[in-house]
Design a protein around this motif. Sequence first.
Motif, short mmCIF file in Angstrom:
data_model
loop_
_atom_site.label_atom_id
_atom_site.label_comp_id
_atom_site.label_asym_id
_atom_site.label_seq_id
_atom_site.Cartn_x
_atom_site.Cartn_y
_atom_site.Cartn_z
N ASP A 155 3.17 -0.18 8.92
CA ASP A 155 2.77 0.02 7.53
C ASP A 155 1.75 -1.04 7.10
O ASP A 155 0.75 -0.72 6.44
CB ASP A 155 3.99 -0.05 6.62
N PHE A 156 2.03 -2.28 7.45
CA PHE A 156 1.11 -3.36 7.09
C PHE A 156 -0.26 -3.14 7.73
O PHE A 156 -1.30 -3.30 7.07
CB PHE A 156 1.69 -4.70 7.54
N GLY A 166 0.80 -1.21 0.00
CA GLY A 166 0.00 0.00 0.00
C GLY A 166 0.84 1.26 0.00
O GLY A 166 2.07 1.22 0.15
N PRO A 167 0.18 2.43 -0.13
CA PRO A 167 0.92 3.70 -0.24
C PRO A 167 1.46 4.23 1.07
O PRO A 167 2.32 5.12 1.06
CB PRO A 167 -0.13 4.65 -0.83
N PHE A 168 0.97 3.72 2.21
CA PHE A 168 1.44 4.25 3.50
C PHE A 168 2.83 3.70 3.80
O PHE A 168 3.04 2.48 3.85
CB PHE A 168 0.47 3.88 4.61
N ARG A 169 3.79 4.60 4.01
CA ARG A 169 5.17 4.22 4.29
C ARG A 169 5.69 5.06 5.45
O ARG A 169 5.87 6.27 5.32
CB ARG A 169 6.04 4.44 3.05
N SER A 170 5.94 4.42 6.58
CA SER A 170 6.49 5.12 7.75
C SER A 170 7.87 4.60 8.14
O SER A 170 8.50 5.16 9.03
CB SER A 170 5.54 4.96 8.94
N GLY A 171 8.32 3.56 7.50
CA GLY A 171 9.60 2.96 7.85
C GLY A 171 9.48 1.82 8.83
O GLY A 171 10.44 1.07 9.03
#
Length: 737
Positions: free
Chosen positions: A664-665, A654-659
């Motif tokens: 994120d999952f 998905g587009p959410f990326r926090s590291g």
Amino acid sequence: MSMEIGSLNSESLNRNVAMSVRGGTGKKQGGVASKVEPFVSPNEHNPRELRSWAKRTGFVSDYSGEAGTSGSAKFEAFERKGGGSSPKIEIDPVVGRTRRDEIETESRGGAPRAENGAVLDERGRKEKERDGGERKVALNGNANNGMVNREGNGHGVSAVAPVNEEKEGEEGNGDVKVNVFPEGEEHRDGGWQRPLGLKCGLKENPGIVPLIYYGLQHYLSLAGSLVLIPLVMVPVMGGTDKDTATVISTILFLSGITTILHSYFGTRLPLVQGSSFVYLAPALVIINAQEYRNLTEHKFRHIMRELQGAIIVGSIFQSILGFSGFMSVLLRLINPIVVAPTVAAVGLAFFSYGFPQAGTCPEITIPQIALVLIFTLYLRGISIFGRHLFRIYAVPLSLTIIWIYASFLTAGGAYNYKGCNPNIPSSNILLDACRKHAYTMQHCRTDVSNALATAAWVRIPYPLQWGIPIFHFRTSIIMVIVALVASVDSVGTYHATSLQVNSRPPTPGVVSRGIALEGFCSILAGLWGSGTGSTTLTENMHTIDITKVASRNVVVVGAAFLILFSFIGKVGALLASIPQALAASVLCFMWALTAALGLSNLRFSQSTSFRNITIVGVSLFLGMSIPAYFQQYQVESSLILPSYLVPYAAASSGPFRSGIKQLDFAINALMSLNMVVTLLVAFLLDNTVPGRQEERGVFVWSRAEDISTDPSLLSEYSMPKKVVRCCCCFNFKCLGV
């Protein structure tokens, strides 16, 4: 409010009663000292608001139900023939019903009275015995059975039944008793009668044979909701036919156990607990995680253990939500405008799986969909032996017919292709000529499954049968939010079912108790390994409506049979052998029904309000559109997964990326779930946009004062006495004990 009518002549009595109906005020005359405030109806009023106003003011209608005849005229005639006695009406200002000494008769000569107001007159006592007791003037529309005349809008119309004129020579000095009851009900022996049309009420025990029949009928009508979820999940998890049969038997066992627990210790409504569609979408998201796609060895057991751990964590949160009493606070913010689109989104979320999966075998799936619609819609009014069999058994009956039809197609060679092996359809994928037919043969043939051959005759499901649960932060967060969605779903089902069985809406404490027990039952589901949590089946409302059976005992007896069937391994194996395409076609109807039942909660609010229409429309659209945005990031998985499973793989890319991979999952998974997004949008809008209580539906769902002031209503939800004593020792008053 107490309203007294003293000794008046017929003209003054008629005038004062008419003034009380119009809400007017009058001077003190002959003991008339009450003042009724005028009732001003709002422009957009709730029809049930009239009942509430009648309770607060003690309003008594003088309409008799006969054209051109008023109730006051009948009282006037009664006074002329009865020797001048006049009634005294006392109405409980809180409950809105008359007390036991509602009407007292006074003799003109000032006969002595007892403490409760009864006339100690020998002649009146003898006449009362001769007449068979007190004469009643029913104010609920029918002098015989106390039932309300219901019109098409579903609201009762009360009317005063005319008083029968006495025969010549008889003296009418008896008592007149006026009963004021809520629509469709009559208080008798400390309880409420079942509503009009029900064959079996909440507390009724129709006998051993009817109990068994109604119990099996109840669960047969819910067969699609109980057993079809494993047919979707287990093959995707890499399980065998034997695994599918085992999961179905486990679900039957858990459904029976949790239903009995809920019937005695939960809300005590006739609700069936089982694997809900609420848990299916998040389970598919976890199953299609990237690290599980290429896993071959023990894939089914590993994914099942992952699901078990996540379900246990989410269920613990749900139990704490109920036992702590926080659910009672949360109920102030959960209204029909929130519940309706959320439940509807649960059914609409599977549009990508429904017909795309069923379309692989249109020769059997289209007749299946058509037949179940014909039974439920076109033949619903046909009665055979006094029972609407087509309407009650629409799903199992249509499934059986088409299953037999598919068996004839299979035996006739409809799915035999030259050079392809029909015994092992999956092996044909290795041959170029058979590759395009392999999928059709695997999903359409009725002889593909070997569940019946491999399943044992007797097998008892046991805890941790798949191994020790696996706990991960990412999957646990997903199931915690899903448990909240399941609680919102159950709240709507509690209220809708309580009104179906003629009880009052449950108090916040009763709802908290039900949610707490659902959490406990989901913990059991996690330990046994059913793949989904246990919650109240929304389809149960439809079952009660079509079977007209709302007995708690019926549900318990049916649950006992469910436990018995779970011990017979061949039963689960038979259900596991249903062709997958045929199961998908049945689920097309079940998911559509779930969406419709969710939207039906709007009837508790003002569904024509522009505020409500906008909130429901926006929440549903964003609930479908925002997950579609997250689901489009499928560059890698779209080449591996079938098209109908692609939307459930958004969590991995998905587009959410926090590291933080775990976070994120979880975020990508939650934002790809339609029901979660719909709940967030509806909850935010409904609790921030101004609106009246009647408009939002709060008025119908929050009338807990009926139960708190009436012991007969409280008994509908009260638990066994021994359990109550135990709960009181631990101070569980927040659970409605």
